[in-house]
Write a protein that holds these residues in place. Structure first.
Motif, PDB file in Angstrom:
ATOM      1  N   GLY A 184      -8.942   2.234  -9.536  1.00  0.00           N
ATOM      2  CA  GLY A 184      -8.937   0.915  -8.922  1.00  0.00           C
ATOM      3  C   GLY A 184      -7.569   0.543  -8.374  1.00  0.00           C
ATOM      4  N   VAL A 185      -6.518   0.850  -9.137  1.00  0.00           N
ATOM      5  CA  VAL A 185      -5.149   0.564  -8.698  1.00  0.00           C
ATOM      6  C   VAL A 185      -4.844   1.353  -7.425  1.00  0.00           C
ATOM      7  CG1 VAL A 185      -2.703   0.861  -9.282  1.00  0.00           C
ATOM      8  CG2 VAL A 185      -4.290  -0.046 -10.991  1.00  0.00           C
ATOM      9  N   VAL A 186      -5.179   2.644  -7.424  1.00  0.00           N
ATOM     10  CA  VAL A 186      -4.913   3.502  -6.258  1.00  0.00           C
ATOM     11  C   VAL A 186      -5.695   3.005  -5.049  1.00  0.00           C
ATOM     12  CG1 VAL A 186      -5.237   5.828  -5.319  1.00  0.00           C
ATOM     13  CG2 VAL A 186      -4.277   5.526  -7.608  1.00  0.00           C
ATOM     14  N   ARG A 187      -6.972   2.674  -5.245  1.00  0.00           N
ATOM     15  CA  ARG A 187      -7.789   2.188  -4.129  1.00  0.00           C
ATOM     16  C   ARG A 187      -7.186   0.912  -3.540  1.00  0.00           C
ATOM     17  NH1 ARG A 187     -13.993   0.478  -4.718  1.00  0.00           N
ATOM     18  NH2 ARG A 187     -14.551   2.468  -3.801  1.00  0.00           N
ATOM     19  N   ASN A 188      -6.759  -0.023  -4.387  1.00  0.00           N
ATOM     20  CA  ASN A 188      -6.168  -1.272  -3.894  1.00  0.00           C
ATOM     21  C   ASN A 188      -4.891  -1.010  -3.106  1.00  0.00           C
ATOM     22  OD1 ASN A 188      -8.240  -2.731  -5.021  1.00  0.00           O
ATOM     23  ND2 ASN A 188      -7.050  -3.455  -6.767  1.00  0.00           N
ATOM     24  N   LYS A 189      -4.063  -0.072  -3.584  1.00  0.00           N
ATOM     25  CA  LYS A 189      -2.827   0.259  -2.861  1.00  0.00           C
ATOM     26  C   LYS A 189      -3.139   0.868  -1.500  1.00  0.00           C
ATOM     27  CE  LYS A 189       0.283   0.606  -6.762  1.00  0.00           C
ATOM     28  NZ  LYS A 189       1.199   1.392  -7.560  1.00  0.00           N
ATOM     29  N   LEU A 190      -4.159   1.736  -1.446  1.00  0.00           N
ATOM     30  CA  LEU A 190      -4.545   2.334  -0.163  1.00  0.00           C
ATOM     31  C   LEU A 190      -5.081   1.283   0.802  1.00  0.00           C
ATOM     32  CD1 LEU A 190      -6.258   5.645  -1.386  1.00  0.00           C
ATOM     33  CD2 LEU A 190      -4.047   5.402  -0.236  1.00  0.00           C
ATOM     34  N   ILE A 191      -5.872   0.343   0.288  1.00  0.00           N
ATOM     35  CA  ILE A 191      -6.414  -0.724   1.135  1.00  0.00           C
ATOM     36  C   ILE A 191      -5.278  -1.577   1.696  1.00  0.00           C
ATOM     37  CG2 ILE A 191      -7.754  -2.870   1.106  1.00  0.00           C
ATOM     38  CD1 ILE A 191      -9.689  -1.433  -0.858  1.00  0.00           C
ATOM     39  N   LYS A 192      -4.313  -1.948   0.839  1.00  0.00           N
ATOM     40  CA  LYS A 192      -3.180  -2.760   1.310  1.00  0.00           C
ATOM     41  C   LYS A 192      -2.340  -2.016   2.328  1.00  0.00           C
ATOM     42  CE  LYS A 192      -2.873  -5.668  -2.754  1.00  0.00           C
ATOM     43  NZ  LYS A 192      -2.181  -5.983  -3.995  1.00  0.00           N
ATOM     44  N   LYS A 193      -2.204  -0.699   2.118  1.00  0.00           N
ATOM     45  CA  LYS A 193      -1.452   0.121   3.063  1.00  0.00           C
ATOM     46  C   LYS A 193      -2.141   0.141   4.431  1.00  0.00           C
ATOM     47  CE  LYS A 193       1.134   4.385   2.633  1.00  0.00           C
ATOM     48  NZ  LYS A 193       1.234   5.683   1.940  1.00  0.00           N
ATOM     49  N   GLN A 194      -3.470   0.284   4.416  1.00  0.00           N
ATOM     50  CA  GLN A 194      -4.226   0.315   5.667  1.00  0.00           C
ATOM     51  C   GLN A 194      -4.181  -1.044   6.382  1.00  0.00           C
ATOM     52  OE1 GLN A 194      -8.102   1.649   4.462  1.00  0.00           O
ATOM     53  NE2 GLN A 194      -7.551   3.815   4.586  1.00  0.00           N
ATOM     54  N   GLU A 195      -4.175  -2.134   5.605  1.00  0.00           N
ATOM     55  CA  GLU A 195      -4.131  -3.465   6.216  1.00  0.00           C
ATOM     56  C   GLU A 195      -2.810  -3.715   6.927  1.00  0.00           C
ATOM     57  OE1 GLU A 195      -4.973  -6.058   2.940  1.00  0.00           O
ATOM     58  OE2 GLU A 195      -7.143  -5.726   3.067  1.00  0.00           O
ATOM     59  N   LYS A 196      -1.739  -3.092   6.452  1.00  0.00           N
ATOM     60  CA  LYS A 196      -0.424  -3.261   7.072  1.00  0.00           C
ATOM     61  C   LYS A 196      -0.310  -2.518   8.397  1.00  0.00           C
ATOM     62  CE  LYS A 196       2.149  -4.101   2.834  1.00  0.00           C
ATOM     63  NZ  LYS A 196       3.171  -3.577   1.898  1.00  0.00           N
ATOM     64  N   ILE A 197      -1.127  -1.467   8.539  1.00  0.00           N
ATOM     65  CA  ILE A 197      -1.051  -0.631   9.766  1.00  0.00           C
ATOM     66  C   ILE A 197      -1.673  -1.350  10.946  1.00  0.00           C
ATOM     67  CG2 ILE A 197      -1.828   1.510  10.826  1.00  0.00           C
ATOM     68  CD1 ILE A 197      -1.657   2.803   8.061  1.00  0.00           C
TER      69      ILE A 197
END
Length: 197
Positions: A184-197
């Motif tokens: 869950g932590v990893v998925r949230n970090k990936l989602i936030k990373k994608q939102e910044k792009i």
């Protein structure tokens, strides 16, 4: 599929004037969640009967569900995915119980509880897009996740004194939970990373 069935149940109840149409989506969500839980419980019962391990299944569910409810973590995107992941976890726990030697129990318990505790204190609660939390909820869930973790560690220690398998199930449930929390932590970090792009 479950959403469609939940919608049909709610529509029938609206027609009979048991429910109001204004709250339809809320009722559909509630029925869908209830149907999903019922399916997961039936799968758990089937696994318990098939593997002849009812106590292990009950102990796993009693420990895993509260910890997961307060701490969050990875959630499957579909009900079918949730049911499949839950069944695989439960099967894995039951099969591991048959092969873990007694000599490994206590060292395994110490490592798993330490890792799980560190993850709970560091990351819980882990939000999911299906279950966002406001600041007040985050504080409540954080406190409760720590209390639940501590109570379950105490329960495991007590269980080891009287029934080794129950203690080991609690250890394994915390191990599985730790994986789900990290996912869950990893998925949230990936989602936030994608939102910044």
């Amino acid at each position: 599929m479950l959403r469609k069935l939940a919608g049909q149940i709610v529509d029938w109840q609206i027609r009979k004037q048991y429910l109001q149409n204004a709250d339809r989506e809320l009722y559909v969500y509630g029925y869908e969640a209830m149907l999903n839980q019922a399916i997961n419980i039936l799968i758990s019962i089937a696994i318990a009967i098939w593997l002849e391990m009812p106590i292990a299944v009950v102990v796993f569910l009693v420990c895993y569900i509260p910890l997961r409810s307060y701490c969050g973590g990875y959630h499957a995107r579909t009900n079918i995915g949730c049911s499949i992941i839950s069944a695989i976890m439960l099967l894995g726990i039951c099969l591991l119980l048959r092969v873990i030697p007694e000599a490994v129990d206590l060292p395994l318990a110490a490592v798993v509880f330490a890792v799980c505790g560190m993850l709970v204190f560091r990351y819980a609660p882990v939000e999911d897009s299906n279950k966002p939390l406001d600041a007040e909820e985050t504080l409540h869930y954080r406190k409760m996740s720590r209390v639940v973790w501590l109570l379950e560690v105490c329960a495991a220690i007590t269980a080891y004194l009287f029934y080794r398998q129950a203690g080991l199930v609690i250890v394994l449930s915390h191990g599985v939970f730790s994986v789900m929390l990290c996912m869950g932590v990893v998925r949230n970090k990936l989602i936030k990373k994608q939102e910044k792009i």
